[in-house]
Design a protein around this motif. Structure first.
Motif, PDB file in Angstrom:
ATOM      1  N   ARG A  42      30.756  42.311  44.490  1.00 39.45           N
ATOM      2  CA  ARG A  42      31.510  42.392  43.243  1.00 39.45           C
ATOM      3  C   ARG A  42      32.221  41.065  43.007  1.00 39.45           C
ATOM      4  O   ARG A  42      32.828  40.518  43.914  1.00 39.45           O
TER       5      ARG A  42
ATOM      6  N   LEU B 241      47.350  43.577  37.139  1.00 38.55           N
ATOM      7  CA  LEU B 241      46.220  42.650  37.238  1.00 38.55           C
ATOM      8  C   LEU B 241      44.988  43.360  37.779  1.00 38.55           C
ATOM      9  O   LEU B 241      45.103  44.334  38.534  1.00 38.55           O
ATOM     10  N   GLU B 242      43.805  42.851  37.435  1.00 42.98           N
ATOM     11  CA  GLU B 242      42.586  43.355  38.056  1.00 42.98           C
ATOM     12  C   GLU B 242      42.741  43.176  39.568  1.00 42.98           C
ATOM     13  O   GLU B 242      43.179  42.125  40.028  1.00 42.98           O
ATOM     14  N   PRO B 243      42.388  44.193  40.355  1.00 44.14           N
ATOM     15  CA  PRO B 243      42.803  44.211  41.758  1.00 44.14           C
ATOM     16  C   PRO B 243      41.931  43.387  42.701  1.00 44.14           C
ATOM     17  O   PRO B 243      40.785  43.055  42.402  1.00 44.14           O
ATOM     18  N   LEU B 244      42.532  43.111  43.852  1.00 43.50           N
ATOM     19  CA  LEU B 244      41.758  42.677  45.012  1.00 43.50           C
ATOM     20  C   LEU B 244      41.391  43.953  45.749  1.00 43.50           C
ATOM     21  O   LEU B 244      42.172  44.897  45.765  1.00 43.50           O
ATOM     22  N   LEU B 245      40.228  43.995  46.355  1.00 46.98           N
ATOM     23  CA  LEU B 245      39.917  45.208  47.102  1.00 46.98           C
ATOM     24  C   LEU B 245      39.082  44.903  48.335  1.00 46.98           C
ATOM     25  O   LEU B 245      38.397  43.882  48.406  1.00 46.98           O
TER      26      LEU B 245
ATOM     27  N   GLU C 289      39.686  48.506  35.809  1.00 43.33           N
ATOM     28  CA  GLU C 289      38.305  48.053  35.625  1.00 43.33           C
ATOM     29  C   GLU C 289      37.415  49.292  35.645  1.00 43.33           C
ATOM     30  O   GLU C 289      37.736  50.285  36.301  1.00 43.33           O
TER      31      GLU C 289
ATOM     32  N   PRO D  25      38.159  38.702  40.327  1.00 44.53           N
ATOM     33  CA  PRO D  25      38.728  38.747  38.976  1.00 44.53           C
ATOM     34  C   PRO D  25      38.841  37.342  38.387  1.00 44.53           C
ATOM     35  O   PRO D  25      39.063  36.375  39.102  1.00 44.53           O
TER      36      PRO D  25
ATOM     37  N   ILE E 125      34.657  53.325  43.676  1.00 41.32           N
ATOM     38  CA  ILE E 125      34.723  52.473  44.870  1.00 41.32           C
ATOM     39  C   ILE E 125      35.804  53.020  45.791  1.00 41.32           C
ATOM     40  O   ILE E 125      36.990  52.963  45.463  1.00 41.32           O
TER      41      ILE E 125
ATOM     42  N   TRP F  65      41.188  36.020  36.527  1.00 40.39           N
ATOM     43  CA  TRP F  65      42.492  35.368  36.674  1.00 40.39           C
ATOM     44  C   TRP F  65      42.578  34.647  38.016  1.00 40.39           C
ATOM     45  O   TRP F  65      43.204  33.597  38.131  1.00 40.39           O
TER      46      TRP F  65
ATOM     47  N   ASP G 178      34.699  50.263  37.005  1.00 40.80           N
ATOM     48  CA  ASP G 178      33.968  50.806  38.154  1.00 40.80           C
ATOM     49  C   ASP G 178      34.861  51.157  39.341  1.00 40.80           C
ATOM     50  O   ASP G 178      34.362  51.543  40.395  1.00 40.80           O
ATOM     51  N   LEU G 179      36.167  51.019  39.194  1.00 40.66           N
ATOM     52  CA  LEU G 179      37.051  51.207  40.354  1.00 40.66           C
ATOM     53  C   LEU G 179      37.050  52.647  40.862  1.00 40.66           C
ATOM     54  O   LEU G 179      37.224  52.892  42.053  1.00 40.66           O
TER      55      LEU G 179
END
Lengths: 24, 262
Positions: free
Chosen positions: A4, B198-202, B177, A7, B183, A9, B179-180
């Motif tokens: 994936r 914010l769009e996350p770190l995963l 997002e 992001p 997951i 940002w 598709d989260l």
């Protein structure tokens, strides 16, 4: 750091008056 | 002579665009949260019970970043509610009782208090409740935040994705997002401004390097000409964002000018 993308940002982070008078 | 004047004017123009407000502070002071829409889909005329039910819902959410609307739809079997954000379906509810505490919850109130107190952001660690998956990322997160010069102004909050009390908050985070939801990995959300996530770190992306990049992003100077493309998703919450405390990041940067960056 299924593949994936990160992001966006995160990847992004990673005188004039005197001159005129004299001339006239 | 004329060329010199033009150069001086250009330099003055560029200097006037310079700004030292940090991203996190600017968003809190200036960026209004985007609105959600809660739609009630129905094909029959309203009964008195439904009218009262919807009136109660509207009353519950009236101070939040959300609007309510009725939608007549003839091709449905039974009425339902649907929550949208930027024209994207977040959730569907078949029973009005599922909407209890839609706009407010204990954890969201706690996070809002931290943001209003001038904290840089709140890092929400969304756990899977599988210790083998959760523990490694949590250790990295705590170690990185504790080692950061901004660590004192970054609260870390753990949240289970199975929390019943925070089910609406979890749902909104998992909709940041598309598709989260599918997951099943731990996720790290940076929440700043007026509850923007914010769009996350995963999973493996919860690394020291990436967490520090998140901190860098939030502590950077405003310097470019694009303000309308701020990342992240606004979380549904009540609109009480007047008079926040001064941003604590400025005090740290005043005391440590070497930390300044653009």
């Amino acid at each position: 750091s299924g593949n994936r993308p990160l992001p966006k940002w995160l990847t992004d982070q990673r005188l004039l008056t005197i001159y005129i008078i004299r001339k006239s | 002579m004329r060329l010199l004047f033009l150069k001086i004017l250009a330099a003055a123009g560029i200097a006037s665009l310079a700004c030292t407000t940090k991203v996190s502070e600017w968003v809190l002071l200036n960026a209004l949260p985007d609105e959600y829409t809660l739609a009630y889909y129905h094909k029959e005329p309203f009964s008195q019970t439904i009218k009262q039910q919807n009136s109660d819902i509207i009353n519950d959410i009236k101070s939040a970043n959300i609007q309510f609307k009725n939608v007549l739809k003839t091709d449905i079997d039974k009425p339902y509610y649907a929550l949208f954000y930027r024209n994207r379906l977040f959730s569907r509810y078949n029973d009005h009782r599922e909407l209890d505490n839609l706009a407010v919850s204990p954890l969201r109130e706690k996070i809002a208090r931290e943001l209003m107190a001038g904290k840089l952001c709140v890092m929400v660690y969304l756990k899977t409740d599988i210790p083998e998956k959760d523990d490694k990322g949590l250790q990295i997160l705590k170690r990185t935040v504790n080692g950061s010069p901004f660590g004192n102004i970054i609260p870390v909050i753990e949240l289970s994705r199975n929390s019943a009390e925070e089910k609406h908050f979890v749902s909104m985070l998992l909709n940041v997002e598309s598709d989260l939801k599918v997951i099943d990995e731990p996720m790290l959300f940076g929440i700043f401004g007026r509850f923007k996530a914010l769009e996350p770190l995963l999973a493996k992306g919860i690394s020291e390097e990436n967490i520090n990049l998140m901190i860098d992003f939030l502590t950077a100077d405003c310097s470019c000409l694009i303000k309308d493309n701020l990342p992240g998703t606004d979380i549904l919450f009540t609109n009480r964002w007047e008079n926040p405390a001064p941003a604590l990041v400025n005090k740290i940067l005043d005391e440590n000018p070497l930390l300044l960056h653009h």
